[in-house]
Design a protein around this motif. Structure first.
Motif, short mmCIF file in Angstrom:
data_model
loop_
_atom_site.label_atom_id
_atom_site.label_comp_id
_atom_site.label_asym_id
_atom_site.label_seq_id
_atom_site.Cartn_x
_atom_site.Cartn_y
_atom_site.Cartn_z
N ASP A 147 48.74 115.87 98.78
CA ASP A 147 49.85 114.93 98.64
C ASP A 147 49.44 113.52 99.07
O ASP A 147 50.15 112.85 99.81
N LEU A 148 48.28 113.08 98.57
CA LEU A 148 47.77 111.75 98.90
C LEU A 148 47.65 110.86 97.66
O LEU A 148 47.02 109.81 97.71
N THR A 149 48.28 111.27 96.56
CA THR A 149 48.15 110.52 95.31
C THR A 149 48.57 109.07 95.47
O THR A 149 47.87 108.15 95.00
N GLU A 150 49.68 108.82 96.15
CA GLU A 150 50.15 107.45 96.33
C GLU A 150 49.28 106.65 97.29
O GLU A 150 49.40 105.42 97.36
N ARG A 151 48.41 107.31 98.04
CA ARG A 151 47.56 106.64 99.02
C ARG A 151 46.09 106.60 98.57
O ARG A 151 45.24 106.09 99.29
N ALA A 152 45.79 107.12 97.41
CA ALA A 152 44.40 107.29 96.96
C ALA A 152 43.60 106.00 96.95
O ALA A 152 42.39 106.02 97.20
N ASP A 153 44.23 104.88 96.69
CA ASP A 153 43.51 103.61 96.60
C ASP A 153 43.63 102.76 97.87
O ASP A 153 43.17 101.62 97.89
N LEU A 154 44.22 103.33 98.92
CA LEU A 154 44.29 102.64 100.21
C LEU A 154 43.06 102.95 101.03
O LEU A 154 42.48 104.04 100.94
N SER A 155 42.66 102.01 101.88
CA SER A 155 41.53 102.28 102.77
C SER A 155 41.97 103.26 103.86
O SER A 155 43.16 103.34 104.20
N ILE A 156 41.03 103.99 104.37
CA ILE A 156 41.30 104.95 105.44
C ILE A 156 41.96 104.24 106.62
O ILE A 156 42.85 104.79 107.27
N ALA A 157 41.55 103.01 106.89
CA ALA A 157 42.10 102.24 108.01
C ALA A 157 43.60 102.01 107.86
O ALA A 157 44.29 101.81 108.86
N GLN A 158 44.12 102.02 106.65
CA GLN A 158 45.54 101.77 106.41
C GLN A 158 46.40 103.04 106.51
O GLN A 158 47.62 102.95 106.42
N LEU A 159 45.79 104.19 106.71
CA LEU A 159 46.52 105.45 106.73
C LEU A 159 47.05 105.77 108.13
O LEU A 159 46.50 105.32 109.13
N SER A 160 48.09 106.58 108.16
CA SER A 160 48.60 107.09 109.44
C SER A 160 47.63 108.15 109.94
O SER A 160 46.76 108.63 109.20
N GLY A 161 47.79 108.56 111.19
CA GLY A 161 46.94 109.60 111.76
C GLY A 161 47.02 110.90 110.99
O GLY A 161 46.02 111.57 110.75
N GLY A 162 48.23 111.27 110.58
CA GLY A 162 48.41 112.49 109.82
C GLY A 162 47.74 112.43 108.45
O GLY A 162 47.17 113.41 107.98
N GLN A 163 47.81 111.27 107.81
CA GLN A 163 47.17 111.10 106.51
C GLN A 163 45.65 111.15 106.64
O GLN A 163 44.96 111.74 105.81
N ARG A 164 45.12 110.54 107.70
CA ARG A 164 43.67 110.61 107.94
C ARG A 164 43.24 112.07 108.16
O ARG A 164 42.19 112.49 107.68
N LYS A 165 44.07 112.83 108.85
CA LYS A 165 43.76 114.24 109.08
C LYS A 165 43.69 114.99 107.74
O LYS A 165 42.83 115.84 107.53
N ARG A 166 44.59 114.64 106.82
CA ARG A 166 44.57 115.29 105.50
C ARG A 166 43.32 114.93 104.72
O ARG A 166 42.76 115.75 104.00
N VAL A 167 42.83 113.68 104.88
CA VAL A 167 41.58 113.29 104.21
C VAL A 167 40.42 114.10 104.80
O VAL A 167 39.56 114.61 104.07
N SER A 168 40.41 114.25 106.13
CA SER A 168 39.36 115.07 106.77
C SER A 168 39.39 116.49 106.24
O SER A 168 38.35 117.10 105.96
N LEU A 169 40.57 117.04 106.08
CA LEU A 169 40.72 118.38 105.51
C LEU A 169 40.21 118.39 104.07
O LEU A 169 39.50 119.32 103.67
N GLY A 170 40.54 117.36 103.33
CA GLY A 170 40.10 117.28 101.93
C GLY A 170 38.59 117.31 101.79
O GLY A 170 38.06 117.95 100.88
N ILE A 171 37.90 116.65 102.70
CA ILE A 171 36.43 116.66 102.67
C ILE A 171 35.92 118.09 102.77
O ILE A 171 35.01 118.49 102.04
#
Length: 182
Positions: free
Chosen positions: A90-114
């Motif tokens: 559920d990161l489609t709306e954030r796909a083009d944002l830099s990691i620095a612009q994400l909330s902690g929870g969203q960054r955790k989801r990117v880590s999971l995605g990796i």
């Protein structure tokens, strides 16, 4: 509780910090002595996110896919896999944002995605819902349930008790000792 040994146990089980005594077996193979060949089966999302904050979500996942996926994965397959992971998390709306612009929870989801890029057979998650709001926490726990239902073994450590109904087995540690398993 904090300090009970959850992260230490998780690190021993996933091979990132081998135990001083005992053995960990994965399908009868000794994890520590055969770690090189077993590593590809294991995904690990640590408590602290390790992300390149200047990259966008899409770039971060793309470059991770280039590093993690087999060499015979073509450009189209890589991009499709990245798109699939972005949708699943559920990161489609954030796909083009830099990691620095994400909330902690969203960054955790990117880590999971990796980690999900390579579809690990065994996935370790150290406090994956920390910093998530209750709705996001439940969505993440349901995602872990889906991953398990597809055949992966998912091992989570958490302080949160609200999602236990989604788990198959629960182990409770108190002061480094197993207090409950069932």
């Amino acid at each position: 509780p904090s300090g009970a040994g959850k992260s230490t146990l998780m690190d021993a089980l996933n091979g990132s910090r081998p135990a001083g005594r005992g053995r960990v077996r994965l399908n009868s193979a000794d994890l520590y002595s055969e770690f090189g060949s077993l590593r590809a089966l294991i995904g690990y999302v640590p408590q602290e996110d390790i992300l390149h904050r200047q990259l966008t979500v899409k770039e971060c996942l793309y470059y991770s896919a280039r590093l993690r996926l087999p060499d015979d994965f073509g450009e189209t397959e890589i991009r499709n896999r990245v798109t699939e992971i972005i949708k699943v998390l559920d990161l489609t709306e954030r796909a083009d944002l830099s990691i620095a612009q994400l909330s902690g929870g969203q960054r955790k989801r990117v880590s999971l995605g990796i980690e999900l890029l390579s579809k690990p057979a065994l996935l370790f998650l150290d406090e994956p819902t920390a910093g998530q709001d209750p709705r996001a926490e439940m969505a993440m726990m349901q995602l872990f349930r889906q991953i398990a239902n597809r055949g992966s073994t998912v091992i989570i450590n958490t302080h949160l008790l609200g999602s236990f109904s989604l788990l198959d087995k629960v182990a409770v540690l108190v002061r480094g000792k197993l207090a409950y398993f069932g």
